[in-house]
Write a protein that holds these residues in place. Structure first.
Motif, PDB file in Angstrom:
ATOM      1  N   ILE A 159     -12.468   8.903   9.123  1.00  0.00           N
ATOM      2  CA  ILE A 159     -12.723   8.195  10.380  1.00  0.00           C
ATOM      3  C   ILE A 159     -13.592   9.059  11.296  1.00  0.00           C
ATOM      4  CG2 ILE A 159     -11.637   7.358  12.505  1.00  0.00           C
ATOM      5  CD1 ILE A 159      -9.306   6.349  10.685  1.00  0.00           C
ATOM      6  N   ILE A 190      -9.655  -0.822  13.853  1.00  0.00           N
ATOM      7  CA  ILE A 190     -10.560  -1.045  12.725  1.00  0.00           C
ATOM      8  C   ILE A 190     -10.995  -2.517  12.684  1.00  0.00           C
ATOM      9  CG2 ILE A 190     -10.730  -1.080  10.197  1.00  0.00           C
ATOM     10  CD1 ILE A 190      -8.793   1.433  10.309  1.00  0.00           C
ATOM     11  N   LEU A 212     -18.210  -0.709  12.723  1.00  0.00           N
ATOM     12  CA  LEU A 212     -17.802  -0.207  11.413  1.00  0.00           C
ATOM     13  C   LEU A 212     -18.341  -1.136  10.331  1.00  0.00           C
ATOM     14  CD1 LEU A 212     -14.034   0.529  12.206  1.00  0.00           C
ATOM     15  CD2 LEU A 212     -15.930   2.164  12.235  1.00  0.00           C
ATOM     16  N   GLY A 240     -14.515  -0.589   6.517  1.00  0.00           N
ATOM     17  CA  GLY A 240     -13.411  -1.034   7.361  1.00  0.00           C
ATOM     18  C   GLY A 240     -12.304  -1.668   6.543  1.00  0.00           C
ATOM     19  N   TRP A 252     -10.343   0.910   4.729  1.00  0.00           N
ATOM     20  CA  TRP A 252      -9.417   1.586   5.642  1.00  0.00           C
ATOM     21  C   TRP A 252      -8.215   0.705   5.961  1.00  0.00           C
ATOM     22  CZ3 TRP A 252     -13.348   3.790   9.713  1.00  0.00           C
ATOM     23  CH2 TRP A 252     -14.033   4.876   9.156  1.00  0.00           C
TER      24      TRP A 252
END
Length: 113
Positions: A20, A77, A86, A91, A94
């Motif tokens: 990140i 996110i 992002l 994304g 994540w």
């Protein structure tokens, strides 16, 4: 007291936090970047702090905080993807990782007796 450095959940959450930081380093929106990196950093930090405590109650409390930080990061996110901060693919990766980490932390909480 458990050695947090041996826990896969700590290793994976620390790796996510580093990802990140790297991926958002060039974002000009400091407020967003700061909030996301802080929530991501909070996860491995709270796992480490919790597993360093002698009290089961405190261990579980810090693991709960780590789970809450994952929820916060997941929210950020989603927003980051929606506003174009992002990349969608990253994304979504994540998001999957935050869900898996939450499940791992819950499992760890259940093993602590």
């Amino acid at each position: 007291m458990m050695n947090f450095e041996n826990l896969d959940v700590w290793k994976r959450s620390a790796r996510l936090s580093a990802e990140i930081y790297k991926a958002t380093a060039s974002l000009k929106d400091f407020g967003f970047r700061d909030q996301l990196t802080r929530s991501g950093l909070s996860v491995p930090s709270n796992i480490a702090e919790g597993m360093s405590r002698d009290s089961i109650k405190e261990q579980k409390r810090f693991l709960d905080i780590a789970i809450s930080s994952l929820s916060e990061a997941r929210t950020q996110i989603y927003i980051g993807i929606d506003i174009g901060y992002l990349p969608k693919q990253q994304g979504h990766e994540w998001l999957v990782e935050t869900r898996e980490l939450s499940a791992m932390i819950n499992s760890l909480k259940n093993k602590i007796t």
